[in-house]
Design an enzyme around this catalytic site. Structure first.
Site, PDB file in Angstrom:
ATOM      1  N   ASN A 291       0.716  -1.364  -0.038  1.00  0.00           N
ATOM      2  CA  ASN A 291      -0.178   0.319  -0.040  1.00  0.00           C
ATOM      3  C   ASN A 291       0.900   1.214   0.069  1.00  0.00           C
ATOM      4  O   ASN A 291       0.365   2.480   0.325  1.00  0.00           O
ATOM      5  CB  ASN A 291      -0.999   0.043   1.118  1.00  0.00           C
ATOM      6  CG  ASN A 291      -2.213  -1.047   1.258  1.00  0.00           C
ATOM      7  OD1 ASN A 291      -2.783  -1.149  -0.094  1.00  0.00           O
ATOM      8  ND2 ASN A 291      -2.764  -1.511   2.098  1.00  0.00           N
ATOM      9  N   HIS A 293       3.085   2.337   1.908  1.00  0.00           N
ATOM     10  CA  HIS A 293       3.671   2.910   3.322  1.00  0.00           C
ATOM     11  C   HIS A 293       4.271   2.137   4.225  1.00  0.00           C
ATOM     12  O   HIS A 293       4.378   0.850   3.872  1.00  0.00           O
ATOM     13  CB  HIS A 293       2.463   3.825   4.076  1.00  0.00           C
ATOM     14  CG  HIS A 293       1.076   2.989   4.293  1.00  0.00           C
ATOM     15  ND1 HIS A 293       0.025   3.359   4.521  1.00  0.00           N
ATOM     16  CD2 HIS A 293       1.346   1.555   4.591  1.00  0.00           C
ATOM     17  CE1 HIS A 293      -0.802   2.287   4.822  1.00  0.00           C
ATOM     18  NE2 HIS A 293      -0.167   1.207   4.936  1.00  0.00           N
ATOM     19  N   CYS A 328       3.767   6.507   7.463  1.00  0.00           N
ATOM     20  CA  CYS A 328       5.188   7.020   7.406  1.00  0.00           C
ATOM     21  C   CYS A 328       5.735   6.409   6.007  1.00  0.00           C
ATOM     22  O   CYS A 328       5.281   5.484   5.767  1.00  0.00           O
ATOM     23  CB  CYS A 328       5.879   6.230   8.669  1.00  0.00           C
ATOM     24  SG  CYS A 328       7.553   6.370   8.480  1.00  0.00           S
TER      25      CYS A 328
END
Length: 392
Positions: A291, A293, A328
């Site tokens: 995805n 991240h 993040c």
């Protein structure tokens, strides 16, 4: 499982416990007793490949030999001679696909998905038992396989077909896990997972992990998930089409009783309130998931970077709660903050965790961006002193 080839023109030799039965020119088989006499494992060689099958009262089950154990049970020395790349684990009859044992199954009228997994050598820590990261990875693996096996999977990472059409993905916002004990290398665990609604625009996913051999419940976990647009990275309401996809799988059951759950707010740590701060933590490319991240499990290792080394060595992490605040990326440098919540050994008013006694230590944590101090994850952990036989 050690593997070497000892071959003649007609027969591959298997060195395993029990009597070896010569079946035919191109087939060698051996029967192994495990658990009880009615459980039988069959290992055969056909057309250059070894196949492993196991049955229990006429119901075949997959069998794995790791660290001197078959499905988590010690069987002594058992070395299979053959090409390790040719070993197939077959769950069912001989016509099953080679990967069939890797899939779980639906139970309880398809409301619960159950999967059996082995603790690998690279999933254990210094005390030779599984880690919190290992357990979280097993939970994630089972959840993704649940979606895939349900027939709902689209082309996203755990997304349904209707979600994929709309460029939507699931993201976890909160997870709480309670650990009774950690398994060792070669042990087999059985994981149940199911889902239910969480408010109007969320989904709750629960898990129970059992020791496969004893059926003892060793871990309980619960989590909350919401939907995000994978391009705009903004949260989204659950579209009606998606809700209709998942609604038939909803089960109103809780892995952790409400009075045992950790629903208390996690305080935000600052430079002034943190006792320990570890800076310069850098996500790697391998920490990213499909995805785009950082995988949510990776945060656990960074959170524990600021925990005192003596706490890590002398205590078991028996409970962990994570509140995810933002994504993040690989380009972000991170900081890990930790502070003692309290010393709880003599606090009779403290709620119990899954090991049915008050924790000896409790810590509050924060993982944040190093540059602008933006929060990524808040966390709370509970620890209990290790048993003497587990101390280094």
């Amino acid at each position: 499982m050690a593997s070497m080839a000892t071959r003649t023109n007609s027969i591959a030799t298997l060195r395993l416990p029990g009597d070896v039965l010569m079946v035919g020119k191109n087939e060698t088989a051996t029967k192994l007793g495990f658990y009880s006499s009615r459980h039988v494992a069959m290992i055969t060689r056909k057309n250059g490949n070894f196949s492993v099958r196991a049955g229990a009262g006429g119901t075949p089950r997959s069998v794995e030999t790791i660290n001197g154990k078959i499905n988590g049970v010690h069987v002594g020395e058992a070395t299979l001679f053959g090409n390790k790349n040719s070993i197939e684990l077959i769950n069912g009859d001989g016509d099953s696909p080679p990967h069939s044992s890797l899939h779980g199954k639906f139970v309880e009228e398809r409301f619960v998905y159950r999967q059996t997994l082995v603790i690998r050598s690279y999933e254990i820590g210094p005390d030779k038992t599984a880690t919190m990261e290992t357990l979280m990875n097993l939970l994630q693996e089972t959840a993704l396989n649940h979606v895939t096996s349900s027939g709902l999977a689209g082309n996203g990472f755990g997304a349904t077909r209707e979600m994929s059409i709309r460029k939507l993905i699931w993201v976890v916002t909160w997870i709480h896990i309670q650990v009774q004990r950690y398994n060792s290398w070669g042990d087999v665990v059985e994981i149940d997972t199911w889902v239910d609604a969480a408010g109007k625009n969320g989904m709750r996913r629960d898990w129970i992990i059992r020791d496969y051999q004893t059926q003892e419940i060793i871990t309980r976990a619960t989590s909350t998930w919401v939907i995000m647009n994978r391009e705009t990275r903004r949260l989204s309401k659950i579209p009606d089409q998606v809700r209709q996809e998942v609604l038939p799988f909803y089960l109103n059951r809780f892995a952790i009783a409400k009075d045992k759950n950790d629903s208390e707010k996690i305080d935000k740590l600052t430079d002034d309130t943190a006792e320990r701060i570890t800076s310069g933590l850098a996500p790697r490319w391998s920490d990213m998931d499909a995805n785009q991240h950082v995988n949510n499990v990776k945060y656990i290792g960074w959170i524990l970077e600021s925990v005192p080394i003596n706490v890590l060595g002398d205590n078991d992490l028996t409970s962990m709660t994570l509140e995810y605040r933002r994504e993040c990326r690989q380009s972000n440098l991170l900081e890990s903050l930790t502070s003692t919540t309290s010393s709880l050994a003599d606090d009779s008013n403290c709620k119990n965790n899954s090991i049915n006694r008050s924790p000896d230590l409790e810590y509050t944590h924060l993982l944040r961006m190093q540059a602008d101090k933006a929060e990524i994850v808040r966390a709370r952990t509970e620890w209990n002193t290790k048993q003497k036989d587990k101390l280094h």
